[in-house]
Design an enzyme around this catalytic site. Sequence first.
Site, mmCIF file in Angstrom:
data_model
loop_
_atom_site.group_PDB
_atom_site.id
_atom_site.type_symbol
_atom_site.label_atom_id
_atom_site.label_comp_id
_atom_site.label_asym_id
_atom_site.label_seq_id
_atom_site.Cartn_x
_atom_site.Cartn_y
_atom_site.Cartn_z
ATOM 1 N N GLY A 14 -13.161 -1.109 -5.592
ATOM 2 C CA GLY A 14 -13.384 -2.168 -4.618
ATOM 3 C C GLY A 14 -12.614 -3.438 -4.931
ATOM 4 C CG HIS A 59 2.673 -1.460 -15.582
ATOM 5 N ND1 HIS A 59 2.031 -2.671 -15.414
ATOM 6 C CD2 HIS A 59 1.713 -0.578 -15.908
ATOM 7 C CE1 HIS A 59 0.733 -2.524 -15.644
ATOM 8 N NE2 HIS A 59 0.516 -1.252 -15.934
ATOM 9 C CG ASP A 112 -6.198 0.776 -15.715
ATOM 10 O OD1 ASP A 112 -5.944 0.981 -16.928
ATOM 11 O OD2 ASP A 112 -5.631 -0.099 -15.044
ATOM 12 N NE ARG A 141 15.312 -4.669 8.858
ATOM 13 C CZ ARG A 141 14.674 -5.721 9.365
ATOM 14 N NH1 ARG A 141 13.989 -6.516 8.568
ATOM 15 N NH2 ARG A 141 14.728 -5.984 10.653
ATOM 16 C CG HIS A 156 -7.678 -2.167 -9.575
ATOM 17 N ND1 HIS A 156 -8.836 -2.466 -10.245
ATOM 18 C CD2 HIS A 156 -6.660 -2.365 -10.457
ATOM 19 C CE1 HIS A 156 -8.532 -2.835 -11.486
ATOM 20 N NE2 HIS A 156 -7.217 -2.768 -11.637
ATOM 21 C CG HIS A 172 1.134 -3.780 -20.317
ATOM 22 N ND1 HIS A 172 1.098 -2.695 -21.167
ATOM 23 C CD2 HIS A 172 0.451 -3.400 -19.202
ATOM 24 C CE1 HIS A 172 0.428 -1.705 -20.592
ATOM 25 N NE2 HIS A 172 0.034 -2.110 -19.402
ATOM 26 C CB ALA A 207 -6.983 -7.437 -17.817
ATOM 27 N N GLY A 208 -6.988 -4.114 -16.208
ATOM 28 C CA GLY A 208 -7.786 -2.897 -16.205
ATOM 29 C C GLY A 208 -9.012 -3.079 -15.324
#
Length: 383
Positions: A246, A192, A271, A224, A248, A138, A306-307
């Site tokens: 495979g 995001h 996406d 933590r 992401h 973005h 990017a997607g």
Amino acid sequence: MSGSAHSTVLSGARVVLPTGTVAGGRVIVERDRIAGSAHEGAEIVDLSGHWIVPGFVDMHNHGGGGASFTSGTAEEVLKGVRTHREHGTTTLVASTVTGDLDELARRAALLAELTQQGEIAGVHFEGPFINPCRKGAHKADLLRDPDPAEVRKLVDAAHGTARMFTLATELPGGLDSVRLLAEHGVIAAIGHTDSTYDQTRQAIDAGATVATHLYNAMPGLEHRAPGPIAALLEDERVTVELINDGTHLHPAMLELAFHHAGAHRVALITDAMDAAGFGDGTYHLGPLEVEVKDGVARLVEGGSIAGSTLTLDTAFKRSVTVDRLPVESVVQAISANPAKLLGLYGEVGSLEPGKYADLVVLDGTFGLKGVMRRGEWIVSPLS
């Protein structure tokens, strides 16, 4: 479709129903709907050795077939929609990316027309109300804090077709924006984001119900500082999106989500961007240039993913053959769950009489062989 009453009986396949898989089952199609009984003289299509599953429902998709949903004409959007239909996605929500507010409003109006025509299932706004430190693909100088008035402007521009809005809910105005979206029947999705565990829980309590591409563009799990991932996985009110290409996600993280959230709280998404179903090359995702190499899309500047170039037939096959998930769980995640979230389960998302005849035929190794949408073959299993 032939037959004296426009009826077809798809017989002999393993049919995945909400109640389980029926071996040697059949699906009866009459005009554009699934029927409970067949008319005399109906066409019989023997699909022995195959699977019949509901048409796929993609609630997060930016384009395909060389065409973008984020820019271009209505015909270009339809080109992308047709590409994904050929890969089994019979219901698709078109996603935007961060842009100028007026430009996004104009985009929403175009996508609203296509929704009203029945070509897509609504609009998903991804950005511009996201965290700059988790911006992904973005454009940084267009990002802004969530402002309920600006959120409302975009929702109104979609003329009742806004389905989902992705926000970084920890930013100023984030929780009020979530409440506004919930009041207007629009899914508030956390994504995001640089949110903490407690901030994420506050957003869920305010009405957020979806994790936009869980794990991606958010802090990782820390012992933590569990962050948003733990909060999103543990809360029964939240459905988590997963991109199973495979690239992401590591398979262990996919398994973690299915195990901890359960198949009933997972939505498999693409996406996808322009290159899905099209090939390597240079593209644009909104205002940003993207290079696709070996099927992986990355920003030319900075190298962020990017997607994806994923189609849902590939996600289905990978989920069953590589990740060894039960077919029924994958059907739930790729069809039923997103349909329920979008408020469309009365029409799509399962193979039940009265619903649209949206279905996918897979061979014995889960390769795509046929796609039917509203009673018409997009891809014929007989060709």
